[in-house]
Design an enzyme around this catalytic site. Structure first.
Site, PDB file in Angstrom:
ATOM      1  N   TRP A  45       0.833  -1.216   0.000  1.00  8.22           N
ATOM      2  CA  TRP A  45       0.000   0.000   0.000  1.00  8.22           C
ATOM      3  C   TRP A  45       0.858   1.253   0.000  1.00  8.22           C
ATOM      4  O   TRP A  45       0.592   2.200  -0.735  1.00  8.22           O
ATOM      5  CB  TRP A  45      -0.969   0.002   1.181  1.00  8.22           C
ATOM      6  CG  TRP A  45      -2.016  -1.071   1.088  1.00  8.22           C
ATOM      7  CD1 TRP A  45      -2.214  -2.093   1.966  1.00  8.22           C
ATOM      8  CD2 TRP A  45      -2.990  -1.247   0.043  1.00  8.22           C
ATOM      9  NE1 TRP A  45      -3.255  -2.885   1.536  1.00  8.22           N
ATOM     10  CE2 TRP A  45      -3.743  -2.394   0.362  1.00  8.22           C
ATOM     11  CE3 TRP A  45      -3.291  -0.557  -1.126  1.00  8.22           C
ATOM     12  CZ2 TRP A  45      -4.787  -2.862  -0.434  1.00  8.22           C
ATOM     13  CZ3 TRP A  45      -4.328  -1.014  -1.927  1.00  8.22           C
ATOM     14  CH2 TRP A  45      -5.056  -2.160  -1.580  1.00  8.22           C
TER      15      TRP A  45
ATOM     16  N   ASP B 115      -1.491   6.649   6.436  1.00 14.63           N
ATOM     17  CA  ASP B 115      -2.547   5.758   5.997  1.00 14.63           C
ATOM     18  C   ASP B 115      -2.811   4.808   7.167  1.00 14.63           C
ATOM     19  O   ASP B 115      -1.994   3.957   7.484  1.00 14.63           O
ATOM     20  CB  ASP B 115      -2.065   4.988   4.754  1.00 14.63           C
ATOM     21  CG  ASP B 115      -3.084   3.961   4.280  1.00 14.63           C
ATOM     22  OD1 ASP B 115      -4.131   3.809   4.929  1.00 14.63           O
ATOM     23  OD2 ASP B 115      -2.811   3.321   3.245  1.00 14.63           O
TER      24      ASP B 115
ATOM     25  N   LYS C 178     -12.259  -1.720   7.155  1.00 14.07           N
ATOM     26  CA  LYS C 178     -11.511  -2.604   8.051  1.00 14.07           C
ATOM     27  C   LYS C 178     -11.899  -2.390   9.514  1.00 14.07           C
ATOM     28  O   LYS C 178     -12.335  -3.312  10.166  1.00 14.07           O
ATOM     29  CB  LYS C 178     -10.023  -2.433   7.829  1.00 14.07           C
ATOM     30  CG  LYS C 178      -9.578  -3.159   6.552  1.00 14.07           C
ATOM     31  CD  LYS C 178      -8.628  -2.385   5.713  1.00 14.07           C
ATOM     32  CE  LYS C 178      -8.417  -3.091   4.368  1.00 14.07           C
ATOM     33  NZ  LYS C 178      -7.679  -2.270   3.425  1.00 14.07           N
TER      34      LYS C 178
HETATM   35  C1  LIG Z   1      -7.135  -1.765   2.294  1.00 14.43           C
HETATM   36  C2  LIG Z   1      -6.093  -0.725   2.317  1.00 14.43           C
HETATM   37  C3  LIG Z   1      -6.009   0.297   1.343  1.00 14.43           C
HETATM   38  C4  LIG Z   1      -6.909   0.350   0.145  1.00 14.43           C
HETATM   39  O1  LIG Z   1      -8.156   0.719   0.452  1.00 14.43           O
HETATM   40  P1  LIG Z   1      -9.288   0.854  -0.691  1.00 14.43           P
HETATM   41  O2  LIG Z   1     -10.418   1.385   0.119  1.00 14.43           O
HETATM   42  O3  LIG Z   1      -9.506  -0.480  -1.269  1.00 14.43           O
HETATM   43  O4  LIG Z   1      -8.811   1.850  -1.702  1.00 14.43           O
HETATM   44  C5  LIG Z   1      -5.034   1.250   1.489  1.00 14.43           C
HETATM   45  N1  LIG Z   1      -4.155   1.216   2.501  1.00 14.43           N
HETATM   46  C6  LIG Z   1      -4.182   0.245   3.446  1.00 14.43           C
HETATM   47  C7  LIG Z   1      -3.190   0.261   4.549  1.00 14.43           C
HETATM   48  C8  LIG Z   1      -5.150  -0.745   3.372  1.00 14.43           C
HETATM   49  O5  LIG Z   1      -5.180  -1.719   4.300  1.00 14.43           O
END
Ligand SMILES: *Cc1c(COP(=O)(O)O)cnc(C)c1O
Length: 348
Positions: free
Chosen positions: A99, A165, A189
């Site tokens: 990511w 993030d 999540k």
């Molecule tokens: C799941 C995830 C993403 C991507 O998220 P989307 O909503 O599918 O764009 C980005 N960063 C991390 C750390 C993630 O776990």
């Protein structure tokens, strides 16, 4: 069922029930939440409470705003540099996983990127040492590497604005959220349903970039519009509200952290003790949210998978880019599910 999916992932049972009810008859109006205007006082109260509750659970000060935006975590990979990084400036990034490396690639579309360290040499199985250059416009990192199973629980010491993030570990443990200039997280999540992301932004970092921004990409316009610049993903935001209320009822972030710690400790301890199960991540950097391991012996692997199937355990397969196994232990996963899984492993 025991649901160890990595995302979209388990939510509290009561959230599913309340969300289902709102689709049929929202707050005794005789209407579904899916058929009312987003500018009605009914939905406005959902948006207001969700933003307020997020602020409360994170103990945010008045300088920070909470937004619910479209586009998932991935949109933030480019929206962040678009709003904060001029073409001739440099932002520092940590490369600690799939990511994070995507965020780096997108940032390069808007300015210079200084990758301060990378753990790619060992398939991102550890967090490398790094230094943040004092003249960087901002420093970006991923707090929890969902795919590889590493996590940074402490905040780097620096005067450079911090951007993270937190898609997969937001609200899972106590951290001083006010130390960050910007935090973003896809909701699916730890916060709610897919289709919305939460952005926390300190207002003073905005308005400094000299490019023109489309309205929908401009954090300042979203703040001015109270996160309702256009029709927001109303149902996904409602599910976030229900999940945030649930978290508050559990005792908030401090209380859920204790349970999350107990879940992770139990699982790692079991994996360490069990012959044939090999955690892939360096001990000091192990994630409490996503536990990644290998089962090198194909016979044991088959036994494990058959037992999982028999006992209704889903979502243990690793990400397609890593292989092996990944068990996700997000806020809504009860300790009982981890106990069931560790019992299963011990009995193999
Ligand atoms: C799941 C995830 C993403 C991507 O998220 P989307 O909503 O599918 O764009 C980005 N960063 C991390 C750390 C993630 O776990």
């Amino acid at each position: 069922m025991h649901n160890f999916n990595a995302g979209p992932s388990i939510l509290p049972g009561e959230v599913f029930e309340e969300a289902a009810m709102a689709i049929l008859n929202f707050r005794d109006t005789g209407l579904s939440i899916l058929e009312i205007g987003h500018r009605t006082t009914l939905f406005q109260s959902v948006m207001d409470e969700a933003r307020q509750l997020a602020k409360e659970l994170m103990n945010l000060d008045a300088d920070h705003e909470v937004l619910f935006l479209h586009g998932g975590g991935t949109t933030q990979f480019f929206q962040v540099p678009m709003n904060l990084l001029n073409e001739n400036q440099t932002a520092a990034y940590l490369d600690c996983g799939v990511w994070g490396s995507k965020a780096i690639k997108e940032a390069r579309l808007y300015g210079n990127v200084d990758v301060v360290a990378s753990s790619k040499d060992k398939n991102y199985t550890y967090i490398p040492e790094f230094k943040i250059p004092s003249d960087a416009v901002y420093f970006h990192y991923t707090t929890n590497n969902t795919i590889e199973g590493t996590e940074m629980l402490s905040i780097p010491e620096t005067n450079v604005p911090l951007i993270t993030d937190m898609s997969s570990d937001i609200l899972s443990h106590e951290i001083d959220f006010n130390r960050f200039a910007l935090i973003y997280a896809g909701a699916q999540k730890n916060i709610g349903a897919a289709g919305v992301n939460m952005v926390v932004v300190r207002k003073d970092i905005l308005g400094k970039v000299n490019r023109k921004l489309p309205g929908m990409m401009d954090y300042r316009q979203h703040i001015e519009a109270g996160s309702m610049l256009n029709t927001p993903p109303v149902f996904a935001i409602y599910v976030c509200l229900l999940t945030l209320r649930w978290l508050k009822r559990q005792g908030g972030v401090a209380a859920i952290e204790k349970i999350n710690q107990a879940k992770a400790e139990l699982l790692y301890k079991t994996l360490e003790a069990k012959q044939g199960f090999v955690p892939t991540v360096a001990k000091k950097d192990r994630s409490r949210m996503n536990v990644v391991f290998l089962i090198p012996d194909p016979l044991l692997e088959k036994k494990f998978l058959d037992a999982c199937k028999e006992q209704n355990m889903v979502g243990v397969k690793g990400h397609r880019s890593v292989g092996g196994y990944r068990v996700s232990l997000y806020n809504a996963l009860p300790l009982e599910s981890v106990k069931a899984l560790t019992d299963l492993i011990n009995q193999l």
